[in-house]
Design a protein around this motif. Structure first.
Motif, short mmCIF file in Angstrom:
data_model
loop_
_atom_site.label_atom_id
_atom_site.label_comp_id
_atom_site.label_asym_id
_atom_site.label_seq_id
_atom_site.Cartn_x
_atom_site.Cartn_y
_atom_site.Cartn_z
N UNK A 237 -16.40 46.15 50.15
CA UNK A 237 -15.38 45.08 50.82
C UNK A 237 -13.89 45.96 50.51
N UNK A 238 -13.36 46.70 51.91
CA UNK A 238 -12.20 47.09 51.40
C UNK A 238 -10.65 46.08 51.47
N UNK A 239 -10.07 46.61 50.76
CA UNK A 239 -8.92 45.47 50.95
C UNK A 239 -7.49 46.58 51.47
N UNK A 240 -7.03 46.13 51.93
CA UNK A 240 -5.92 46.64 51.96
C UNK A 240 -4.74 45.62 51.65
N UNK A 241 -3.53 46.05 50.67
CA UNK A 241 -2.65 44.62 50.55
C UNK A 241 -1.38 46.20 50.32
N UNK A 242 -0.79 45.52 51.58
CA UNK A 242 0.70 45.87 52.68
C UNK A 242 2.11 45.10 51.79
N UNK A 243 2.23 45.35 52.56
CA UNK A 243 4.24 44.35 51.93
C UNK A 243 4.50 43.32 52.67
N UNK B 170 1.55 42.36 54.23
CA UNK B 170 0.12 41.50 55.23
C UNK B 170 -1.28 42.01 54.01
N UNK B 171 -2.10 40.88 53.67
CA UNK B 171 -3.19 41.50 52.92
C UNK B 171 -4.30 41.06 53.34
N UNK B 172 -5.84 42.44 54.26
CA UNK B 172 -7.25 41.42 54.58
C UNK B 172 -7.90 42.39 53.35
N UNK B 173 -9.20 42.02 54.27
CA UNK B 173 -10.21 42.87 53.71
C UNK B 173 -10.52 43.37 54.76
N UNK B 174 -12.13 43.95 54.51
CA UNK B 174 -12.73 44.04 56.02
C UNK B 174 -13.82 44.55 55.34
N UNK B 175 -15.22 43.21 55.76
CA UNK B 175 -17.31 43.66 55.05
C UNK B 175 -16.89 45.02 55.94
N UNK B 176 -17.75 45.54 54.63
CA UNK B 176 -18.71 47.44 54.99
C UNK B 176 -19.69 47.12 54.86
N UNK C 119 -8.16 40.70 64.11
CA UNK C 119 -6.78 41.57 65.20
C UNK C 119 -5.95 39.76 64.75
N UNK C 120 -5.11 40.34 65.35
CA UNK C 120 -4.14 38.94 65.21
C UNK C 120 -5.19 37.57 66.11
N UNK C 121 -4.56 36.69 66.42
CA UNK C 121 -4.87 36.23 67.94
C UNK C 121 -6.45 34.87 67.36
N UNK C 122 -7.13 35.25 66.54
CA UNK C 122 -8.43 35.47 66.22
C UNK C 122 -9.41 36.87 67.44
N UNK C 123 -8.75 36.87 67.33
CA UNK C 123 -9.82 38.89 67.65
C UNK C 123 -10.50 39.36 67.33
#
Length: 243
Positions: free
Chosen positions: A145-151, A153-159, A189-193
């Motif tokens: 899991x790639x965890x991306x933490x920013x000022x 947004x936070x998101x995770x990408x399953x790899x 991405x945004x909007x359910x994409x």
């Protein structure tokens, strides 16, 4: 996907099992399919629906845009059409005066690799998930899991990746330093994409040393100069959008 910039505190080293040495002698091509997988469908242009990565031991060539040779990564950027357009608009760059064919070069250290699995509050880190695998293109892929933490947004990408292909620290495929070749991952991405890239075929052989030569005609630009150019191009983009 935007290139992720790590702002990690290198306080301790972890036993990640990754080193700067080649981890195997795989030679071949990994072919991918890109598809829309979100709640809201998006159209993927035909030329972007497939891609391939060539591998020769600890060398990786991703299309014609990036080359990793051991622990050194070269990124090739062709701005020639943009330079010609700006000239047509009677606009000149203050930070650059070449033909637009440039490349950047970065050599990663063992400390860079060791830092990847250290959790951070700003930047990124990789969580290696033990005990979960699935078969992709004939290979047993491991989960991370790639965890991306920013000022903002936070998101995770399953790899899903395999350590059987590529260098021990792969800095091209996701710009992060995964311990092998990613075989599947989904970018939300945004909007359910969302788009998902999946390896559909892994062809052994079929590559030669000549496939990993640097493209001709590109000139090296140091990191700081490239950052300055990027900032100026962003200002120009905003200016053109306002016209």
């Amino acid at each position: 996907m935007k290139k992720l910039v790590a702002i990690a505190a290198f306080a301790v080293l972890v036993l990640s099992g990754m080193t700067l040495n080649a981890q195997n002698k795989f030679k071949g091509i990994v072919k991918y399919a890109v598809r829309s997988t979100g709640e809201v469908a998006i159209e993927i242009p035909e030329q972007a629906a497939t891609s391939e990565t060539k591998v020769l031991g600890d060398k990786i060539m991703q299309g014609s845009n990036a080359l990793q040779d051991g622990n050194t990564v070269y990124s090739f950027i062709d701005l020639s059409q943009l330079i010609a357009y700006l000239s047509y608009k009677d606009m000149e760059l203050e930070s650059y005066s070449g033909d637009g064919k440039i490349y950047t070069k970065h050599t990663y250290t063992q400390l860079d690799i060791d830092s990847i699995t250290i959790p951070v509050t700003e930047g990124y880190y990789v969580e290696l998930v033990a005990g979960e695998t699935k078969k992709i293109a004939g290979y047993d892929a491991k989960k991370a899991i790639l965890h991306v933490n920013g000022a903002e947004e936070q998101m995770s990408i399953e790899v899903w990746y395999t350590p059987e292909i590529g260098p021990a620290a792969n800095f091209i495929s996701l710009g992060v330093g995964f311990p092998g070749m990613p075989l599947e991952y989904t970018q939300t991405m945004e909007g359910g994409k969302a788009i998902t890239m999946t390896a559909t075929e892994i062809v052994k052989g079929k590559v030669k040393d000549v496939d990993f030569l640097m493209p001709s005609g590109f000139k090296l630009m140091e990191d700081e100069a490239f950052k300055t150019l990027q900032a100026e191009l962003e200002e120009i983009r905003e200016l053109l959008q306002g016209e």
